[in-house]
Design a protein around this motif. Structure first.
Motif, PDB file in Angstrom:
ATOM      1  N   ALA A   1      46.818   5.624  42.046  1.00 59.45           N
ATOM      2  CA  ALA A   1      46.629   4.571  41.040  1.00 59.45           C
ATOM      3  C   ALA A   1      45.595   3.549  41.481  1.00 59.45           C
ATOM      4  N   PHE A   2      45.358   3.460  42.777  1.00 62.37           N
ATOM      5  CA  PHE A   2      44.341   2.535  43.287  1.00 62.37           C
ATOM      6  C   PHE A   2      43.078   3.327  43.593  1.00 62.37           C
ATOM      7  N   PRO A   3      41.915   2.806  43.170  1.00 61.54           N
ATOM      8  CA  PRO A   3      41.676   1.558  42.435  1.00 61.54           C
ATOM      9  C   PRO A   3      41.534   1.801  40.927  1.00 61.54           C
ATOM     10  N   GLN A   4      41.862   0.777  40.177  1.00 61.15           N
ATOM     11  CA  GLN A   4      41.739   0.822  38.715  1.00 61.15           C
ATOM     12  C   GLN A   4      40.540   0.031  38.207  1.00 61.15           C
ATOM     13  N   ARG A   5      39.891  -0.690  39.104  1.00 63.32           N
ATOM     14  CA  ARG A   5      38.735  -1.513  38.709  1.00 63.32           C
ATOM     15  C   ARG A   5      37.791  -1.632  39.899  1.00 63.32           C
ATOM     16  N   PRO A   6      36.587  -2.219  39.710  1.00 61.57           N
ATOM     17  CA  PRO A   6      35.633  -2.336  40.817  1.00 61.57           C
ATOM     18  C   PRO A   6      36.204  -3.120  42.002  1.00 61.57           C
ATOM     19  N   ILE A   7      35.731  -2.774  43.194  1.00 65.64           N
ATOM     20  CA  ILE A   7      36.140  -3.429  44.433  1.00 65.64           C
ATOM     21  C   ILE A   7      35.002  -4.328  44.908  1.00 65.64           C
ATOM     22  N   LYS A   8      35.347  -5.541  45.294  1.00 68.54           N
ATOM     23  CA  LYS A   8      34.348  -6.477  45.799  1.00 68.54           C
ATOM     24  C   LYS A   8      34.199  -6.281  47.312  1.00 68.54           C
ATOM     25  N   LEU A   9      32.976  -6.009  47.755  1.00 68.67           N
ATOM     26  CA  LEU A   9      32.676  -5.821  49.169  1.00 68.67           C
ATOM     27  C   LEU A   9      31.943  -7.074  49.660  1.00 68.67           C
ATOM     28  N   VAL A  10      32.649  -7.917  50.371  1.00 67.59           N
ATOM     29  CA  VAL A  10      32.097  -9.209  50.803  1.00 67.59           C
ATOM     30  C   VAL A  10      31.339  -9.035  52.114  1.00 67.59           C
ATOM     31  N   VAL A  11      30.074  -9.440  52.099  1.00 65.65           N
ATOM     32  CA  VAL A  11      29.235  -9.429  53.304  1.00 65.65           C
ATOM     33  C   VAL A  11      29.044 -10.886  53.738  1.00 65.65           C
ATOM     34  N   PRO A  12      29.510 -11.269  54.928  1.00 65.32           N
ATOM     35  CA  PRO A  12      29.446 -12.670  55.344  1.00 65.32           C
ATOM     36  C   PRO A  12      28.091 -13.075  55.907  1.00 65.32           C
ATOM     37  N   ASN A  13      27.055 -12.414  55.461  1.00 62.32           N
ATOM     38  CA  ASN A  13      25.687 -12.648  55.940  1.00 62.32           C
ATOM     39  C   ASN A  13      24.728 -12.590  54.764  1.00 62.32           C
ATOM     40  N   PRO A  14      23.507 -13.113  54.929  1.00 68.96           N
ATOM     41  CA  PRO A  14      22.519 -13.030  53.842  1.00 68.96           C
ATOM     42  C   PRO A  14      22.082 -11.588  53.601  1.00 68.96           C
ATOM     43  N   PRO A  15      21.484 -11.313  52.447  1.00 73.68           N
ATOM     44  CA  PRO A  15      20.938  -9.979  52.181  1.00 73.68           C
ATOM     45  C   PRO A  15      19.867  -9.604  53.203  1.00 73.68           C
ATOM     46  N   GLY A  16      19.816  -8.324  53.535  1.00 73.51           N
ATOM     47  CA  GLY A  16      18.752  -7.823  54.405  1.00 73.51           C
ATOM     48  C   GLY A  16      19.123  -7.652  55.856  1.00 73.51           C
ATOM     49  N   GLY A  17      20.246  -8.254  56.294  1.00 72.09           N
ATOM     50  CA  GLY A  17      20.671  -8.112  57.676  1.00 72.09           C
ATOM     51  C   GLY A  17      21.378  -6.791  57.923  1.00 72.09           C
ATOM     52  N   PRO A  18      21.721  -6.486  59.189  1.00 75.17           N
ATOM     53  CA  PRO A  18      22.363  -5.205  59.503  1.00 75.17           C
ATOM     54  C   PRO A  18      23.652  -4.959  58.713  1.00 75.17           C
ATOM     55  N   SER A  19      24.527  -5.971  58.625  1.00 77.39           N
ATOM     56  CA  SER A  19      25.790  -5.789  57.900  1.00 77.39           C
ATOM     57  C   SER A  19      25.545  -5.525  56.415  1.00 77.39           C
ATOM     58  N   ASP A  20      24.554  -6.206  55.842  1.00 79.76           N
ATOM     59  CA  ASP A  20      24.238  -6.028  54.431  1.00 79.76           C
ATOM     60  C   ASP A  20      23.688  -4.628  54.169  1.00 79.76           C
ATOM     61  N   ILE A  21      22.834  -4.155  55.043  1.00 78.91           N
ATOM     62  CA  ILE A  21      22.249  -2.816  54.886  1.00 78.91           C
ATOM     63  C   ILE A  21      23.341  -1.754  54.958  1.00 78.91           C
ATOM     64  N   VAL A  22      24.227  -1.893  55.955  1.00 77.62           N
ATOM     65  CA  VAL A  22      25.334  -0.939  56.100  1.00 77.62           C
ATOM     66  C   VAL A  22      26.247  -0.995  54.874  1.00 77.62           C
ATOM     67  N   ALA A  23      26.530  -2.215  54.403  1.00 76.73           N
ATOM     68  CA  ALA A  23      27.416  -2.388  53.244  1.00 76.73           C
ATOM     69  C   ALA A  23      26.886  -1.653  52.029  1.00 76.73           C
ATOM     70  N   ARG A  24      25.595  -1.728  51.785  1.00 75.22           N
ATOM     71  CA  ARG A  24      25.013  -1.092  50.608  1.00 75.22           C
ATOM     72  C   ARG A  24      25.061   0.436  50.715  1.00 75.22           C
ATOM     73  N   PHE A  25      24.861   0.957  51.912  1.00 77.88           N
ATOM     74  CA  PHE A  25      24.992   2.394  52.108  1.00 77.88           C
ATOM     75  C   PHE A  25      26.442   2.845  51.894  1.00 77.88           C
ATOM     76  N   LEU A  26      27.391   2.069  52.447  1.00 80.12           N
ATOM     77  CA  LEU A  26      28.804   2.426  52.300  1.00 80.12           C
ATOM     78  C   LEU A  26      29.256   2.335  50.843  1.00 80.12           C
ATOM     79  N   ALA A  27      28.792   1.285  50.160  1.00 83.17           N
ATOM     80  CA  ALA A  27      29.173   1.109  48.754  1.00 83.17           C
ATOM     81  C   ALA A  27      28.748   2.316  47.920  1.00 83.17           C
TER      82      ALA A  27
END
Length: 323
Positions: free
Chosen positions: A26-52
């Motif tokens: 039953a999970f998920p029924q709607r979009p999931i918010k993936l919070v990146v605690p850094n500005p766009p373009g950094g390592p965490s942001d790049i990884v987040a977009r690939f994972l998403a």
């Protein structure tokens, strides 16, 4: 059956019904918010977009990136810690915001190890201990020998006071028994420029940002933080091969959810993460960027956090680091 007894019976069965609903997908029924605690373009942001992109196929819902920079990553961490524990708000976390920031930032309102539940360890970003291209050292052992013969005469650079590569090299100094002088720069870009110019003799850099200097010969790698030698740096030994088997300064990235998120939801997210890491495109990206894909149960990330919590607080206290 009375109304009260009927209500109590229904209430008692509710958790079982909820667990069965999660198990039935039953999970998920709607979009999931993936919070990146850094500005766009950094390592965490790049990884987040690939994972998403990769996790969407397994979950059947989009993962929406929400960049929440500020307070060394604690603003984003707090946003997730305070969100409903239902799996629809997930943090892209790293050693920087999960471990170091709460130790350095005064009056932090969030404690990620306490307030967040591990979902999984996505990857470790390989780093290199690098020296200027014209330096006389060809191995980490040679550098250590030189530093021991000239205590306090060699310089190392970091991306700033309290940065993860600042604390990591302080830990290395202690393990190696050497005395180096710290030169803090304002970010990774100026640090790399300073290293190329010979202003400092040592720096810990992530593999991807060091690429231009490595290709141009203005930066020379002494050792890599990977558990096994990267194909693209097969001639560069690992820390373990250089006598530092327990020392791991690699930059890790994982996923975490609010504490109290149902185990079934954590398991669903963890399964999606593992499938994303097994994706052929993700493996290709990892090779280019110098990532070691990890995956596994949430306990893998939990063990990494536990080890960091044993290693980093004493270092931060000794260095008297305060933001």
């Amino acid at each position: 059956m009375s109304t009260r007894r009927s209500f109590l019976a229904t209430a008692a069965l509710a958790p079982l019904a909820a667990s069965q609903a999660w198990a039935d997908g039953a999970f998920p029924q709607r979009p999931i918010k993936l919070v990146v605690p850094n500005p766009p373009g950094g390592p965490s942001d790049i990884v987040a977009r690939f994972l998403a992109e990769s996790m969407r196929a397994e979950l059947g819902q989009p993962l929406v990136i929400d960049n929440r920079p500020g307070a060394a990553g604690l603003i984003g961490s707090a946003a997730v810690a305070n969100a409903p524990a239902d799996g629809y708000t997930v943090l892209v976390t790293s050693r920087s915001n999960h471990i170091v920031a709460p130790l350095v930032q005064q009056g932090a309102q969030v404690d990620p190890p306490r307030d967040l539940a591990p979902v999984g360890l996505a990857l470790r970003a390989v780093g290199i201990f690098a020296t200027p291209g014209k330096s006389p050292w060809h191995s980490l052992r040679e550098f250590i020998a030189q530093a021991k013969s000239q205590p306090g005469k060699l310089f190392y650079g970091s991306a700033g006071i309290g940065a993860t590569n600042h604390i990591a090299i302080e830990q290395f100094k202690s393990l190696a028994g050497i005395d180096l002088v710290h030169v803090p720069y304002k970010g990774s870009g100026p640090l790399i420029t300073g290293l190329m110019a010979g202003e400092v003799q040592l720096a810990l850099l992530d593999f991807s940002s060091a690429q231009p200097g490595l290709k141009g010969g203005t930066i020379v790698p002494l050792v890599q933080t990977a558990s096994r030698r990267l194909t693209s740096m097969s001639e560069v030994p690992t820390l373990a091969e250089s006598g530092f088997a327990r020392y791991d300064p690699s930059f890790w990235i994982g996923l975490a959810a609010p504490r109290g998120t149902p185990p079934e939801v954590i398991a669903r997210l963890n399964k999606a993460l593992d499938k994303a890491l097994a994706d052929t495109q993700m493996k290709a990206r990892a090779q280019v960027n110098g990532w070691e894909l990890v995956g596994g149960a949430p306990q893998v990330l939990e063990a990494t956090i536990r080890q960091d919590m044993a290693d980093f607080p004493p270092l931060v206290r000794r260095l008297d680091l305060k933001a």
